[in-house]
Design an enzyme around this catalytic site. Structure first.
Site, PDB file in Angstrom:
ATOM      1  N   ASP A  30      -3.578  -3.841  10.263  1.00 18.82           N
ATOM      2  CA  ASP A  30      -3.679  -4.349   8.893  1.00 18.82           C
ATOM      3  C   ASP A  30      -4.245  -5.771   8.944  1.00 18.82           C
ATOM      4  OD1 ASP A  30      -2.136  -3.551   5.974  1.00 18.82           O
ATOM      5  OD2 ASP A  30      -2.777  -5.632   6.265  1.00 18.82           O
ATOM      6  N   ASN A  86       2.633   3.784   0.210  1.00 19.31           N
ATOM      7  CA  ASN A  86       2.607   3.457  -1.215  1.00 19.31           C
ATOM      8  C   ASN A  86       1.685   4.443  -1.929  1.00 19.31           C
ATOM      9  OD1 ASN A  86       4.215   1.107  -0.816  1.00 19.31           O
ATOM     10  ND2 ASN A  86       2.414  -0.006  -0.122  1.00 19.31           N
ATOM     11  N   GLU A  94      -2.717  -0.272  -3.344  1.00 16.28           N
ATOM     12  CA  GLU A  94      -3.898  -1.071  -3.671  1.00 16.28           C
ATOM     13  C   GLU A  94      -5.191  -0.417  -3.196  1.00 16.28           C
ATOM     14  OE1 GLU A  94      -3.157  -5.005  -2.192  1.00 16.28           O
ATOM     15  OE2 GLU A  94      -1.549  -5.348  -3.636  1.00 16.28           O
ATOM     16  N   VAL A  95      -5.149   0.216  -2.045  1.00 21.02           N
ATOM     17  CA  VAL A  95      -6.353   0.878  -1.522  1.00 21.02           C
ATOM     18  C   VAL A  95      -6.199   2.384  -1.742  1.00 21.02           C
ATOM     19  CG1 VAL A  95      -7.775   1.302   0.503  1.00 21.02           C
ATOM     20  CG2 VAL A  95      -6.702  -0.939   0.201  1.00 21.02           C
ATOM     21  N   HIS A  99      -2.752   5.980   3.290  1.00 17.89           N
ATOM     22  CA  HIS A  99      -2.517   5.238   4.531  1.00 17.89           C
ATOM     23  C   HIS A  99      -1.031   5.057   4.740  1.00 17.89           C
ATOM     24  CE1 HIS A  99      -3.209   2.406   1.223  1.00 17.89           C
ATOM     25  NE2 HIS A  99      -2.317   1.598   1.797  1.00 17.89           N
ATOM     26  N   HIS A 101       1.594   2.630   6.419  1.00 16.97           N
ATOM     27  CA  HIS A 101       1.868   1.359   7.085  1.00 16.97           C
ATOM     28  C   HIS A 101       2.884   1.644   8.185  1.00 16.97           C
ATOM     29  CE1 HIS A 101       0.293  -1.336   3.776  1.00 16.97           C
ATOM     30  NE2 HIS A 101       0.557  -0.268   3.057  1.00 16.97           N
TER      31      HIS A 101
HETATM   32  P1  AMP Z   1      -1.448  -0.731  -0.076  1.00 16.19           P
HETATM   33  O1  AMP Z   1      -0.962  -1.814  -0.977  1.00 16.19           O
HETATM   34  O2  AMP Z   1      -0.344   0.186   0.396  1.00 16.19           O
HETATM   35  O3  AMP Z   1      -2.617   0.020  -0.683  1.00 16.19           O
HETATM   36  O4  AMP Z   1      -1.938  -1.434   1.236  1.00 16.19           O
HETATM   37  C1  AMP Z   1      -3.258  -1.769   1.502  1.00 16.19           C
HETATM   38  C2  AMP Z   1      -3.266  -2.539   2.805  1.00 16.19           C
HETATM   39  O5  AMP Z   1      -4.596  -2.573   3.278  1.00 16.19           O
HETATM   40  C3  AMP Z   1      -2.772  -3.981   2.696  1.00 16.19           C
HETATM   41  O6  AMP Z   1      -1.645  -4.171   3.562  1.00 16.19           O
HETATM   42  C4  AMP Z   1      -3.981  -4.803   3.127  1.00 16.19           C
HETATM   43  O7  AMP Z   1      -3.628  -5.929   3.891  1.00 16.19           O
HETATM   44  C5  AMP Z   1      -4.765  -3.788   3.952  1.00 16.19           C
HETATM   45  N1  AMP Z   1      -6.200  -4.038   4.022  1.00 16.19           N
HETATM   46  C6  AMP Z   1      -7.043  -4.282   2.981  1.00 16.19           C
HETATM   47  N2  AMP Z   1      -8.300  -4.429   3.436  1.00 16.19           N
HETATM   48  C7  AMP Z   1      -8.248  -4.244   4.785  1.00 16.19           C
HETATM   49  C8  AMP Z   1      -9.230  -4.268   5.824  1.00 16.19           C
HETATM   50  N3  AMP Z   1     -10.531  -4.500   5.579  1.00 16.19           N
HETATM   51  N4  AMP Z   1      -8.810  -4.063   7.094  1.00 16.19           N
HETATM   52  C9  AMP Z   1      -7.518  -3.837   7.363  1.00 16.19           C
HETATM   53  N5  AMP Z   1      -6.542  -3.788   6.426  1.00 16.19           N
HETATM   54  C10 AMP Z   1      -6.903  -3.992   5.153  1.00 16.19           C
END
Ligand code: AMP
Ligand code: ZN
Length: 116
Positions: A30, A86, A94-95, A99, A101
């Site tokens: 991350d 999430n 957010e993404v 995924h 964690h």
């Molecule tokens: P979520 O809130 O569960 O969608 O988590 C998204 C995660 O993606 C966060 O912990 C970010 O720090 C991580 N993240 C976003 N962009 C990148 C990236 N380019 N490389 C690695 N991790 C990322």
């Protein structure tokens, strides 16, 4: 081709600190680690979240969890770890590419129902 951030990471179009790749999943550090070990395990094929999985996705979901354990042992969290997924707006995702964690380190991660 699509614009999904994690699809681009899987394809190597955006750099990542990769720790694992097999036929089904891809894993990397991350970019904003919340604990000493903070990895993300993603399906290589785009799945938006657990809200959109189908029966066909069960093998990749199993692989994500199996790989989580292997990676935790290899990356400084051999005595346990936590997996957080999430999903959607309520889950604070957010993404929009599924995924897991995988967080841990030498000390217990502590309460973590807040945003990671
Ligand atoms: P979520 O809130 O569960 O969608 O988590 C998204 C995660 O993606 C966060 O912990 C970010 O720090 C991580 N993240 C976003 N962009 C990148 C990236 N380019 N490389 C690695 N991790 C990322
Ligand atoms: Zn994607």
């Amino acid at each position: 081709m699509n614009d999904c951030l994690f699809c681009k990471i899987v394809r190597g179009e955006i750099p990542s600190r990769k720790v694992h790749e097999d036929d089904l999943v891809f894993a990397f550090h991350d970019i904003r680690p919340a604990r000493p070990m903070h990895l993300l395990v993603v399906p290589k094929r785009h799945i938006t979240s657990l809200m959109t999985v189908s029966g066909d996705d069960e093998p990749v979901l199993g692989r994500m969890l199996a790989v989580a354990n292997q990676l935790a042992e290899e990356h400084g969290s051999p005595d346990g770890f936590r997996v957080i997924i999430n999903n959607g707006r309520i889950g604070g995702q957010e993404v929009p590419h599924l995924h897991a964690h995988v967080v841990g380190g030498p000390e217990p991660v502590g309460p973590m129902l807040g945003k990671i």
